[in-house]
Design an enzyme around this catalytic site. Sequence first.
Site, PDB file in Angstrom:
ATOM      1  N   PHE A  62       5.098  78.289  28.219  1.00  0.00           N
ATOM      2  CA  PHE A  62       4.396  78.610  29.471  1.00  0.00           C
ATOM      3  C   PHE A  62       4.124  77.379  30.328  1.00  0.00           C
ATOM      4  CE2 PHE A  62       2.436  81.847  26.446  1.00  0.00           C
ATOM      5  CZ  PHE A  62       3.432  82.776  26.683  1.00  0.00           C
ATOM      6  N   ASN A  66       5.500  66.091  31.217  1.00  0.00           N
ATOM      7  CA  ASN A  66       6.347  64.947  30.894  1.00  0.00           C
ATOM      8  C   ASN A  66       5.492  63.827  30.312  1.00  0.00           C
ATOM      9  OD1 ASN A  66       8.581  66.182  32.353  1.00  0.00           O
ATOM     10  ND2 ASN A  66       7.469  65.597  34.198  1.00  0.00           N
ATOM     11  N   HIS A  77       1.400  49.443  44.088  1.00  0.00           N
ATOM     12  CA  HIS A  77       0.499  49.156  42.967  1.00  0.00           C
ATOM     13  C   HIS A  77      -0.546  48.111  43.312  1.00  0.00           C
ATOM     14  CE1 HIS A  77       3.353  45.805  42.268  1.00  0.00           C
ATOM     15  NE2 HIS A  77       2.329  45.214  41.707  1.00  0.00           N
ATOM     16  N   ASP A  79      -2.982  44.911  42.112  1.00  0.00           N
ATOM     17  CA  ASP A  79      -3.079  43.737  41.236  1.00  0.00           C
ATOM     18  C   ASP A  79      -4.555  43.426  40.994  1.00  0.00           C
ATOM     19  OD1 ASP A  79      -0.321  43.466  41.356  1.00  0.00           O
ATOM     20  OD2 ASP A  79      -0.341  41.596  42.501  1.00  0.00           O
ATOM     21  N   HIS A  83      -4.582  39.690  36.387  1.00  0.00           N
ATOM     22  CA  HIS A  83      -3.118  39.582  36.437  1.00  0.00           C
ATOM     23  C   HIS A  83      -2.671  38.119  36.460  1.00  0.00           C
ATOM     24  CE1 HIS A  83       1.005  40.365  37.390  1.00  0.00           C
ATOM     25  NE2 HIS A  83       0.916  40.128  38.682  1.00  0.00           N
ATOM     26  N   HIS A 212      -1.173  35.536  44.775  1.00  0.00           N
ATOM     27  CA  HIS A 212      -1.629  35.775  43.402  1.00  0.00           C
ATOM     28  C   HIS A 212      -2.635  34.694  42.979  1.00  0.00           C
ATOM     29  CE1 HIS A 212       2.055  38.268  43.279  1.00  0.00           C
ATOM     30  NE2 HIS A 212       1.462  38.912  42.307  1.00  0.00           N
TER      31      HIS A 212
HETATM   32 MN    MN Z   1       1.684  43.245  40.839  1.00  0.00          MN
END
Ligand code: MN
Length: 263
Positions: A62, A66, A77, A79, A83, A212
């Site tokens: 039913f 996944n 996305h 960070d 990170h 970063h």
């Molecule tokens: Mn990243």
Amino acid sequence: MDAGRLLSEVAAALSAGTIKVVDLTAPLGPDTPVIALPPAIGKNTPKVEVHSISHYDSDGPFWAWNWLKLGEHTGTHFDAPVHWITGKDLPDNTTDRIPPKNFVAPLNVIDCSREVAADPDFLLTAEGVRAWEAKHGAIEPGSWVFMRSDWYHRNGSAETFLNADANGPHSPGPSTDCIEYILSKGVIGWGSEGVGTDAGKGATLQPPFPAHNLMHKANRYGLASLCNLDQLPPKGAILFVAPLKFVNGTGSPVRALALVPSA
Ligand code: MN
């Protein structure tokens, strides 16, 4: 100001369509381009895999569901400060511990699309940010700065999105003094349309990868692979973006949304 009344007015405007929701997110799936680190490093983030558990069949008559295999830094996305090595020891530096008030914030969108069309290695500088402020108003503490490049139109193909040749990748990003300047204004995040928050040639800057290195050193955040920044006003949009609450996560795919006044 009556905050309850203000929220009711926002709800009414959303319902009426005078405030609209812009999706800043790329589709996430097996075709999502992932960053290509130099082969000498030996490790890279995998491509997204989608594995069926059942699909209304003998494995589950039913229901369909996944399981996924994906890197934290995949597609559109977030960070987190942890990170980068510069942010590794800071408080509340992982996806599960970032204060949720930082997930809703005003947005400044700096249009560099003309410069990037002429030069894929274009770097936005502090001088460029100050010129934008002279026209659109000061960048306020607690806000995000997004670099609009229209690079997201290349996002369907890893080849054009990463845009690498024998000298490495060629894609736009911030200069070191750009990041230093916006941090001096008290921003909480920097976002770009590229595969990562830094330019393709970010490794050659000082310090390497300034978005970063410096943003995360300041316990601030990054967003990469943003889309549809050409649908945002320079000022006046409100960003809603949150990473999944991965325990000790360094980043996460997101659904990034902006509230904007309807034209
Ligand atoms: Mn990243």
